[in-house]
Enzyme design. Structure first.
Site, PDB file in Angstrom:
ATOM      1  N   GLY A 316       0.831  -1.197   0.000  1.00  0.00           N
ATOM      2  CA  GLY A 316       0.000   0.000   0.000  1.00  0.00           C
ATOM      3  C   GLY A 316       0.862   1.241   0.000  1.00  0.00           C
ATOM      4  O   GLY A 316       1.971   1.247  -0.532  1.00  0.00           O
ATOM      5  N   GLU A 317       0.343   2.320   0.578  1.00  0.00           N
ATOM      6  CA  GLU A 317       1.033   3.613   0.665  1.00  0.00           C
ATOM      7  C   GLU A 317       1.154   4.310  -0.687  1.00  0.00           C
ATOM      8  O   GLU A 317       1.615   5.449  -0.757  1.00  0.00           O
ATOM      9  CB  GLU A 317       2.436   3.483   1.276  1.00  0.00           C
ATOM     10  CG  GLU A 317       2.482   2.866   2.658  1.00  0.00           C
ATOM     11  CD  GLU A 317       3.900   2.721   3.201  1.00  0.00           C
ATOM     12  OE1 GLU A 317       4.850   3.223   2.539  1.00  0.00           O
ATOM     13  OE2 GLU A 317       4.064   2.110   4.263  1.00  0.00           O
TER      14      GLU A 317
END
Length: 349
Positions: A316-317
């Site tokens: 993610g991120e």
């Protein structure tokens, strides 16, 4: 001014000094960027990545996630201090990074260098009630759109979204289930750090949520769906997608949660469009990678999307998007700078 056609652009690409199609997906990206920007000389200007962070009430009890909810706030501080993977990749590739508190269950100092856009201290536990009000969902959508407008006004034409929120793979799985009709089990993965037993428990809980909130009802509006099971970060990303499309920006789509937000954004556009063709968000989307998270590849198949990278990532991120943006830059550069057979005096078959 007349529209530049796909045929015209394809002719330019095919007559660069190379065999037709030999640059593979880079040619596809170049064509897409040129069509979106309506020019044979597209550019990637001030690429920017927005990371939206929020907490989910269902995560507080640890039943759908092994990490404590407090990790969301801790990771937001890590973003600010430059220590996360997304910081590393954005520095490497000169991508502007913005971190947004969409609804983290922590009171942050006003001086903390983030975008303070908190809707509430996380959502409520949607295993026992609604996650948020429809008004909160609308407010989150509007805030996401406003942030994209701000970035666009500063000269950005290529944008990507990331997220941070313990438990948000559960909300994304439920959104995927609602829009694709696939069984919850096929939409649900381990998320971050879960084992097989925890995954089975997660699936069981999410199946009860489907019944509780009648998620098989395809007539739910996007705001109704978000209010029942969404996260504030997912709602903001959905609004951000819509505004980016309306502004004619290129959007680099990250992984599982961001793609789930895209499904919501599609419906937001369609509910206000005169015809489906007038709201084809996917025209502006370049899919960065296929996540290692269970369900993402099926979501991409549902969207008939071809990802650029397959690295087994599921962090993610926005990390997948950050790694893909240099490929967009290579694609537009070959279109702008590579010689044609005619200009180079090279014989074409």
């Amino acid at each position: 001014m007349p529209m530049i056609t796909k045929q015209t652009l394809q002719h330019i690409i095919d007559h660069k000094t190379k065999p037709v199609g030999s640059l593979g997906l880079l040619e596809t990206i170049a064509l897409q960027a040129a069509l979106v920007q309506q020019t044979a000389k597209p550019v990637i200007s001030k690429p920017t990545l927005l990371v939206f962070a929020a907490d989910h009430g269902i995560a507080a009890g640890g039943l759908v996630n092994p990490y404590p909810q407090a990790v969301t706030a801790q990771m937001l501080h890590n973003f600010v201090h430059g220590g996360a993977a997304i910081n590393v990749f954005c520095r490497q590739h000169h991508i502007n990074l913005m971190v947004i508190d969409a609804g983290v269950n922590t009171v942050f100092d006003d001086a903390l260098p983030i975008v303070h856009a908190k809707i509430a201290m996380g959502t409520a536990d949607y295993s026992i009630g609604v996650a948020m009000t429809e008004q909160q969902a609308n407010t989150a959508i509007e805030k996401g759109a406003a942030l994209v407008q701000q970035v666009y006004n500063n000269g950005c034409n290529t944008i990507a979204f990331g997220e941070m929120g313990i438990g948000n793979t559960s909300a994304a799985a439920l959104i995927m289930h609602h829009y694709t009709g696939l069984p919850v089990q096929q939409c649900t993965g381990k998320g971050t750090g879960s084992n097989t037993l925890q995954l089975l428990q997660k699936i069981k809980i999410l199946e009860t949520v489907v019944t509780l909130h009648q998620l098989t009802n395809r007539q739910l509006s996007p705001c109704q769906l978000l209010s029942r099971i969404g996260g504030f970060e997912i709602a903001m990303i959905a609004g951000a997608f819509v505004k980016a499309y309306q502004l004619g920006m290129l959007v680099v789509v990250d992984g599982f949660i961001v793609t789930a937000a895209l499904l919501v954004a599609q419906q937001l556009l369609l509910q206000n469009a005169a015809t489906p063709a007038a709201a084809n968000l996917l025209d502006n989307c370049i899919f960065a990678h296929v996540s290692g998270e269970e369900g993402h590849s099926k979501m991409l198949q549902f969207l008939q999307a071809t990802p650029l990278l397959q690295l087994g990532m599921r962090l993610g991120e926005g990390t997948g998007a950050a790694l893909a943006i240099p490929l967009l830059q290579s694609a537009v550069l070959f279109l702008n700078e590579m010689a044609s057979f005619e200009s180079a005096g090279v014989q074409n078959k």
